[in-house]
Enzyme design. Structure first.
Site, PDB file in Angstrom:
ATOM      1  CB  CYS A 122      25.812  56.875 -27.335  1.00 50.96           C
ATOM      2  SG  CYS A 122      27.183  55.466 -25.986  1.00 50.96           S
ATOM      3  CE1 TYR A 129      27.642  55.403 -19.752  1.00 49.98           C
ATOM      4  CE2 TYR A 129      27.111  54.612 -21.773  1.00 49.98           C
ATOM      5  CZ  TYR A 129      28.253  55.518 -20.994  1.00 49.98           C
ATOM      6  OH  TYR A 129      28.932  55.837 -21.179  1.00 49.98           O
ATOM      7  CE1 TYR A 152      33.068  48.409 -20.115  1.00 52.49           C
ATOM      8  CE2 TYR A 152      32.489  46.247 -20.288  1.00 52.49           C
ATOM      9  CZ  TYR A 152      32.859  47.588 -19.484  1.00 52.49           C
ATOM     10  OH  TYR A 152      33.343  47.131 -18.367  1.00 52.49           O
ATOM     11  CB  SER A 153      29.603  51.134 -27.328  1.00 56.39           C
ATOM     12  OG  SER A 153      28.546  51.511 -26.565  1.00 56.39           O
ATOM     13  CD  GLU A 194      24.678  50.873 -27.702  1.00 56.11           C
ATOM     14  OE1 GLU A 194      24.404  50.527 -27.976  1.00 56.11           O
ATOM     15  OE2 GLU A 194      26.170  51.416 -27.361  1.00 56.11           O
TER      16      GLU A 194
END
Length: 416
Positions: free
Chosen positions: A374, A416, A193-194, A414
């Protein structure tokens, strides 16, 4: 926010109405203090609800803790100095809430500590690993979406007691409790988790970190009903956590999304969908809210955020506050896919906003701007196609340009 969950999950889209401070039903711990810099401004009232909990020490006790980290650049001891007050004084505030929204605060920056967190030249990396994780505690869990936002998103504050330092743009790994169904007897895999706070945390004392987590829920495509057996293990664990619950953390990890600070006058173009805005919240608090020694930002920070609707806007009050106080240094553009139309009459996605300002963006990149992405992995093809089309219209090769941006370390991704 990277969440390694099932692919058949709802689209991420979250809101952050900072003025909606609510006490967690299971605790009277520090509450609205985590939500805005009004909570810590020395020039304004604070927003705090305090109970009889160990977590009080984060903001009301003075401690000198000598802490060593398992990393060369983080092996030096840190003197952690907090503001002082007695337990008796703190109890006077029990069950009392003094609320102030971001818009009401002073535009002056707030003091952070311990300043020693600025000393290391290299970021902390993998101080704790899956087989030797760190046991932290949950401070608070707040639902931060409006009623019309699809799904649920929570802002989660974690107490690491200063033992798990990180830099803006890094991630924590979370190991949910229980057994890995694919590996009987083994723990669950780590979910990344960022981090959605600066290295000083929401309490500005270097002892907490915040995560922004979308609860991953699976709906059967045939029946349309939720199937709890396929829900995201870690996101549901986090969103269901209560203050005081223990949580196993690894990391911090990641260098790709670190905020370059060698040039305080640089331009930073930040593009996010949903909880992908998490690392940018840390960036912007550092740039515009915190009084950081030896780093005075004078460049441009430009945020593009794509979400479903108005109720899905994360940290909107914070960002609006920065826009008001720093109009020359901050720009903020939103893409609301369920409320707005692009120029072709279709849904407004973040790539449509990028196309709208493409000439300006390309000129900034030509002059050395950093660009960050992101969020959902699925956002990248549309963005790449848009950038490629714009480059061709300008008579440029996107492949060559992208290669140059990567070579110059201007391209940060980044997803996901």
């Amino acid at each position: 926010m990277r969440q390694l969950e099932s692919s058949k999950r709802e689209e991420k889209g979250e809101a952050w109405p900072l003025r909606r401070f609510r006490r967690n039903s299971s605790s009277s711990s520090l509450r609205s203090l985590t939500m805005s810099h009004a909570a810590v401004s020395q020039a304004a009232a604070v927003s705090v609800s305090i109970g009889n909990e160990p977590s009080l020490r984060r903001s009301i006790f003075k401690q000198n803790n000598s802490i060593s980290f398992n990393s060369n650049s983080w092996s030096s001891s840190l003197a952690l100095n907090q503001r002082t007050t007695s337990i008796r004084e703190a109890k006077r505030y029990t069950n009392t809430t003094i609320c102030m929204s971001v818009q009401q605060t002073s535009s002056s920056k707030v003091t952070v500590s311990p300043i020693e967190l600025e000393d290391p030249k290299d970021p902390p990396l993998n101080l704790y690993k899956p087989k030797a994780s760190y046991t932290a505690k949950i401070v608070s869990v707040e639902r931060v979406v409006g009623p019309k936002a699809p799904g649920e998103t929570c802002h989660i504050v974690i107490d690491h007691d200063g033992n798990l330092p990180y830099w803006e743009g890094q991630s924590y790994g979370v190991i949910p409790p229980g057994e890995n169904p694919k590996k009987p007897g083994a723990p669950h895999n780590v979910r990344l988790y960022s981090i959605a706070s600066t290295r000083y945390g929401d309490f500005l004392d270097g002892k907490t970190a915040s995560l922004c987590v979308r609860r991953a829920v699976y709906y059967d495509p045939e029946t349309g009903k939720e199937d709890p057996s396929k829900n995201g293990v870690c996101s549901n664990f986090l969103c269901d956590s209560k203050p005081g619950d223990k949580i196993q953390i690894t990391g911090p990890s990641g260098k790709v999304m670190l905020l370059p600070e060698s040039d305080p006058n640089a331009t930073h173009i930040m593009i996010a969908t949903g909880t992908g805005v998490a690392p940018y919240r840390g960036y912007l608090r550092r740039l515009f809210m915190e009084n950081v020694p030896n780093y005075k930002f004078g460049g441009l920070a430009w945020l593009f955020l794509g979400v479903a609707n108005t109720d899905s806007l994360l940290y909107d009050d914070e960002f609006t506050k920065y826009l008001k106080d720093h109009p020359e240094n901050f720009r903020f553009d939103k893409a609301l896919s369920r409320e707005e139309k692009n120029k072709k009459g279709g849904k407004m996605y973040v790539q449509d906003k990028i196309e709208e300002y493409s000439d300006e963006i390309f000129k900034l990149l030509d002059n050395g701007a950093h660009i960050y992405f992101c969020g959902l992995k699925g956002m990248m093809p549309g963005i790449q196609d848009t950038l490629k089309r714009v480059a061709e219209e300008r008579g440029e090769s996107w492949d060559l340009k992208l290669s140059q941006l990567r070579k110059n370390k201007q391209w940060h991704v980044e997803v996901y």
